[in-house]
Design a protein around this motif. Sequence first.
Motif, PDB file in Angstrom:
ATOM      1  N   ASP A  36       0.750  -1.182   0.096  1.00 14.89           N
ATOM      2  CA  ASP A  36      -0.088  -0.109   0.017  1.00 14.89           C
ATOM      3  C   ASP A  36       0.782   1.142   0.072  1.00 14.89           C
ATOM      4  O   ASP A  36       0.555   2.138  -0.786  1.00 14.89           O
ATOM      5  CB  ASP A  36      -0.926  -0.032   1.016  1.00 14.89           C
ATOM      6  CG  ASP A  36      -1.971  -1.222   1.074  1.00 14.89           C
ATOM      7  OD1 ASP A  36      -2.650  -1.416   2.246  1.00 14.89           O
ATOM      8  OD2 ASP A  36      -2.027  -1.573   0.012  1.00 14.89           O
ATOM      9  N   LEU A  38       3.891   1.538  -0.722  1.00 16.23           N
ATOM     10  CA  LEU A  38       4.809   1.655  -1.942  1.00 16.23           C
ATOM     11  C   LEU A  38       4.045   2.076  -3.161  1.00 16.23           C
ATOM     12  O   LEU A  38       4.558   3.113  -3.867  1.00 16.23           O
ATOM     13  CB  LEU A  38       5.390   0.444  -2.350  1.00 16.23           C
ATOM     14  CG  LEU A  38       6.466   0.187  -3.246  1.00 16.23           C
ATOM     15  CD1 LEU A  38       7.686  -1.112  -2.972  1.00 16.23           C
ATOM     16  CD2 LEU A  38       5.971   0.011  -4.585  1.00 16.23           C
ATOM     17  N   ILE A  39       2.836   1.705  -3.401  1.00 13.12           N
ATOM     18  CA  ILE A  39       1.951   2.009  -4.570  1.00 13.12           C
ATOM     19  C   ILE A  39       1.797   3.497  -4.200  1.00 13.12           C
ATOM     20  O   ILE A  39       1.571   4.329  -5.418  1.00 13.12           O
ATOM     21  CB  ILE A  39       0.837   1.194  -4.657  1.00 13.12           C
ATOM     22  CG1 ILE A  39       1.354  -0.128  -5.067  1.00 13.12           C
ATOM     23  CG2 ILE A  39      -0.381   1.658  -5.589  1.00 13.12           C
ATOM     24  CD1 ILE A  39       0.205  -1.305  -5.118  1.00 13.12           C
ATOM     25  N   LYS A  40       1.315   3.865  -3.188  1.00 17.08           N
ATOM     26  CA  LYS A  40       0.832   5.373  -3.032  1.00 17.08           C
ATOM     27  C   LYS A  40       1.980   6.256  -3.116  1.00 17.08           C
ATOM     28  O   LYS A  40       1.694   7.197  -3.491  1.00 17.08           O
ATOM     29  CB  LYS A  40       0.321   5.514  -1.551  1.00 17.08           C
ATOM     30  CG  LYS A  40      -1.278   4.695  -1.481  1.00 17.08           C
ATOM     31  CD  LYS A  40      -1.839   5.043   0.009  1.00 17.08           C
ATOM     32  CE  LYS A  40      -3.087   4.238  -0.038  1.00 17.08           C
ATOM     33  NZ  LYS A  40      -3.513   4.496   1.473  1.00 17.08           N
ATOM     34  N   ALA A  42       4.324   5.921  -4.984  1.00 20.45           N
ATOM     35  CA  ALA A  42       4.658   5.662  -6.369  1.00 20.45           C
ATOM     36  C   ALA A  42       3.693   6.843  -7.176  1.00 20.45           C
ATOM     37  O   ALA A  42       4.041   7.498  -8.075  1.00 20.45           O
ATOM     38  CB  ALA A  42       4.585   4.252  -7.043  1.00 20.45           C
ATOM     39  N   ALA A  43       2.442   6.705  -6.646  1.00 15.34           N
ATOM     40  CA  ALA A  43       1.653   7.771  -7.325  1.00 15.34           C
ATOM     41  C   ALA A  43       1.909   9.051  -7.151  1.00 15.34           C
ATOM     42  O   ALA A  43       1.728   9.998  -7.891  1.00 15.34           O
ATOM     43  CB  ALA A  43      -0.016   7.436  -6.813  1.00 15.34           C
ATOM     44  N   ALA A  44       2.368   9.302  -5.735  1.00 14.37           N
ATOM     45  CA  ALA A  44       2.812  10.906  -5.460  1.00 14.37           C
ATOM     46  C   ALA A  44       4.076  11.172  -6.070  1.00 14.37           C
ATOM     47  O   ALA A  44       4.298  12.277  -6.864  1.00 14.37           O
ATOM     48  CB  ALA A  44       2.815  10.818  -4.132  1.00 14.37           C
ATOM     49  N   GLN A  46       5.075  10.123  -9.045  1.00  8.93           N
ATOM     50  CA  GLN A  46       4.696  10.238 -10.654  1.00  8.93           C
ATOM     51  C   GLN A  46       4.319  11.717 -10.887  1.00  8.93           C
ATOM     52  O   GLN A  46       4.569  12.306 -11.791  1.00  8.93           O
ATOM     53  CB  GLN A  46       3.734   9.284 -10.950  1.00  8.93           C
ATOM     54  CG  GLN A  46       3.378   9.341 -12.246  1.00  8.93           C
ATOM     55  CD  GLN A  46       4.611   8.634 -13.414  1.00  8.93           C
ATOM     56  OE1 GLN A  46       5.409   8.302 -12.884  1.00  8.93           O
ATOM     57  NE2 GLN A  46       4.613   9.210 -14.484  1.00  8.93           N
ATOM     58  N   ARG A  47       3.673  12.199  -9.899  1.00 11.83           N
ATOM     59  CA  ARG A  47       3.291  13.568 -10.126  1.00 11.83           C
ATOM     60  C   ARG A  47       4.333  14.686  -9.888  1.00 11.83           C
ATOM     61  O   ARG A  47       4.251  15.659 -10.749  1.00 11.83           O
ATOM     62  CB  ARG A  47       2.044  13.853  -8.881  1.00 11.83           C
ATOM     63  CG  ARG A  47       1.567  15.247  -8.976  1.00 11.83           C
ATOM     64  CD  ARG A  47       0.300  15.558  -8.124  1.00 11.83           C
ATOM     65  NE  ARG A  47      -0.276  16.744  -8.021  1.00 11.83           N
ATOM     66  CZ  ARG A  47       0.036  17.602  -6.863  1.00 11.83           C
ATOM     67  NH1 ARG A  47       1.217  17.101  -5.996  1.00 11.83           N
ATOM     68  NH2 ARG A  47      -0.103  18.962  -6.976  1.00 11.83           N
TER      69      ARG A  47
ATOM     70  N   TYR B   4      -7.106  12.262 -10.510  1.00  7.81           N
ATOM     71  CA  TYR B   4      -5.709  11.994 -10.274  1.00  7.81           C
ATOM     72  C   TYR B   4      -4.940  12.323 -11.445  1.00  7.81           C
ATOM     73  O   TYR B   4      -3.730  12.905 -11.551  1.00  7.81           O
ATOM     74  CB  TYR B   4      -5.592  10.409 -10.086  1.00  7.81           C
ATOM     75  CG  TYR B   4      -4.230   9.896 -10.057  1.00  7.81           C
ATOM     76  CD1 TYR B   4      -3.690   8.815 -10.895  1.00  7.81           C
ATOM     77  CD2 TYR B   4      -3.323  10.527  -9.218  1.00  7.81           C
ATOM     78  CE1 TYR B   4      -2.418   8.431 -10.905  1.00  7.81           C
ATOM     79  CE2 TYR B   4      -2.132  10.187  -9.068  1.00  7.81           C
ATOM     80  CZ  TYR B   4      -1.624   9.085 -10.033  1.00  7.81           C
ATOM     81  OH  TYR B   4      -0.306   8.720 -10.002  1.00  7.81           O
ATOM     82  N   THR B   9      -3.453  13.754  -5.899  1.00  9.38           N
ATOM     83  CA  THR B   9      -2.959  12.298  -5.417  1.00  9.38           C
ATOM     84  C   THR B   9      -3.844  11.800  -4.622  1.00  9.38           C
ATOM     85  O   THR B   9      -4.132  10.673  -4.604  1.00  9.38           O
ATOM     86  CB  THR B   9      -1.714  12.670  -5.043  1.00  9.38           C
ATOM     87  OG1 THR B   9      -0.902  13.440  -5.778  1.00  9.38           O
ATOM     88  CG2 THR B   9      -0.974  11.390  -4.565  1.00  9.38           C
ATOM     89  N   PHE B  12      -6.440   9.515  -6.304  1.00 12.94           N
ATOM     90  CA  PHE B  12      -5.753   8.101  -6.433  1.00 12.94           C
ATOM     91  C   PHE B  12      -5.903   7.323  -5.059  1.00 12.94           C
ATOM     92  O   PHE B  12      -6.380   6.032  -5.313  1.00 12.94           O
ATOM     93  CB  PHE B  12      -4.183   8.066  -6.903  1.00 12.94           C
ATOM     94  CG  PHE B  12      -3.515   6.908  -6.845  1.00 12.94           C
ATOM     95  CD1 PHE B  12      -2.948   6.375  -6.012  1.00 12.94           C
ATOM     96  CD2 PHE B  12      -3.705   5.993  -8.131  1.00 12.94           C
ATOM     97  CE1 PHE B  12      -2.236   5.138  -6.048  1.00 12.94           C
ATOM     98  CE2 PHE B  12      -3.079   4.834  -8.235  1.00 12.94           C
ATOM     99  CZ  PHE B  12      -2.434   4.279  -7.180  1.00 12.94           C
ATOM    100  N   TYR B  16      -7.421   3.761  -4.803  1.00 11.72           N
ATOM    101  CA  TYR B  16      -6.675   2.606  -4.557  1.00 11.72           C
ATOM    102  C   TYR B  16      -7.240   1.840  -3.360  1.00 11.72           C
ATOM    103  O   TYR B  16      -7.391   0.440  -3.217  1.00 11.72           O
ATOM    104  CB  TYR B  16      -5.533   3.040  -4.130  1.00 11.72           C
ATOM    105  CG  TYR B  16      -4.263   1.932  -3.687  1.00 11.72           C
ATOM    106  CD1 TYR B  16      -4.201   1.678  -2.178  1.00 11.72           C
ATOM    107  CD2 TYR B  16      -3.792   1.030  -4.676  1.00 11.72           C
ATOM    108  CE1 TYR B  16      -3.444   0.740  -1.649  1.00 11.72           C
ATOM    109  CE2 TYR B  16      -3.120   0.105  -4.062  1.00 11.72           C
ATOM    110  CZ  TYR B  16      -2.757  -0.290  -2.742  1.00 11.72           C
ATOM    111  OH  TYR B  16      -2.036  -1.298  -2.371  1.00 11.72           O
ATOM    112  N   ILE B  48      -0.408   3.871 -12.766  1.00  8.39           N
ATOM    113  CA  ILE B  48       0.016   4.848 -12.312  1.00  8.39           C
ATOM    114  C   ILE B  48       0.737   5.649 -13.497  1.00  8.39           C
ATOM    115  O   ILE B  48       0.812   6.813 -13.813  1.00  8.39           O
ATOM    116  CB  ILE B  48       0.947   4.861 -11.138  1.00  8.39           C
ATOM    117  CG1 ILE B  48       0.016   4.870  -9.874  1.00  8.39           C
ATOM    118  CG2 ILE B  48       1.635   6.424 -10.824  1.00  8.39           C
ATOM    119  CD1 ILE B  48       1.059   4.171  -8.910  1.00  8.39           C
TER     120      ILE B  48
END
Lengths: 242, 172
Positions: A36, A38-40, A42-44, A46-47, B4, B9, B12, B16, B48
């Motif tokens: 969880d 790690l994925i969150k 990564a999402a941040a 990426q922004r 997103y 963020t 997302f 999720y 993503i």
Amino acid sequence: MAMSDKKIIDINAHNDPELEALYQQASKPQPPEHLDKLIKQAAAEQRSVKKLRRHHWFSGIAASVIVGLLVLQLYPVSIEHDTTDYLSEKTQPVLSDDLTQKEEDHFTAVQGEKMAKSSKRQQASTPMPEQKMMMGNAAAPASDSAFALQSTTSADINTYSDMSRQHVSETFSDAAPEASSIVPAEAPIKMELDTPQRMIERIEKYIKEGEIEQARKEVKLLKAQYPDFEIKKEILKRVELD
Amino acid sequence: MLKYQAGDTAAFDTLYEKYKGDVYRFLSRQLEPAIAEELYQDIWIKLIKAKDHYQQTASFRTYLYTITHNRLRDHWRKQANFKEDTDNETSTSLVDTINPETVTNDNQAVNVLLEGIKHLPQEQQQAFLLKVESGLSIEEIAEVMQSSKESAKSRLRYAMKKLRDHLRGIWP
């Protein structure tokens, strides 16, 4: 019959909803927490990466523009440099005034048979500049001038000699610049064509072919250009100019 | 997802939290835990990275499970264990794969069912789980699996028949 058995029997009745209901009784595991996070993250990120890419994109364009301006400014300089190299001694001399001036200097400095021949082709009746040098060194003109050729009396010969001498000296007092100024860039090559020997060869050829008139003209021309040059008596007799 | 895509963020995170369990279970019912976690991570990372290309031509759920299905298919192909499933395939009985002596209580039926799901052909396996775990319709299943609606129905029918036969075999 136990409830569980009844339940199984109901399932054995081939009821899809019940099969699905049985499935819904299964436990519902969740993904591990580290996934969880790690994925969150990564999402941040990426922004954030997107923002950085925008900056890089802009900076990339700015860098390209700067490089382009530098190239445009330096390119004319390189062309000018190349042009200068092109105009070297090995290239055609007709492109700049400096080379023309060099050519003028060359012509005046040589003062030889080459200039005499070229000038003669431009103006057939005009004596060559080297006569000025010859006349300066000679005590007295021994050969007949162009005017003297037309006269048969000795008195006239002397008169015409004086006149031709004066004419030559006056004509060629500043002849060198004039002669050189009208001489085209190809003149050095043409000046070497007509030497006295070549003219004699041509005269002899005319005589052999029976063209006496042509031979006579050539003899006159030879005497005019090279008054000190001794022509064979046989030739003069053949053309009736002795 | 559009939020997103616009840079929110938190949007997302909401997505999720809503779908993470379904996707995880969809994978864990078919694969070993370690492999399921690996593919699970790959799927979300891929989503993503592809967020800029997302277009709202279908529901987000269909979009997510399409990525999941494709990733899973790639995994099976690499494993060289991919079994093509056709509508005319004669179902193999799952009775011999399960030891009936292990079935002793109520919860065992569920375990047997889960065990039976793992032994289904991969296409039928996915069709069944997309139906019962993810709650997709026949049309959505067809779209995710990039097949026709009839193929999706056929796979689902075969899967349920096999599971029913499996359970019947254990409990007469």
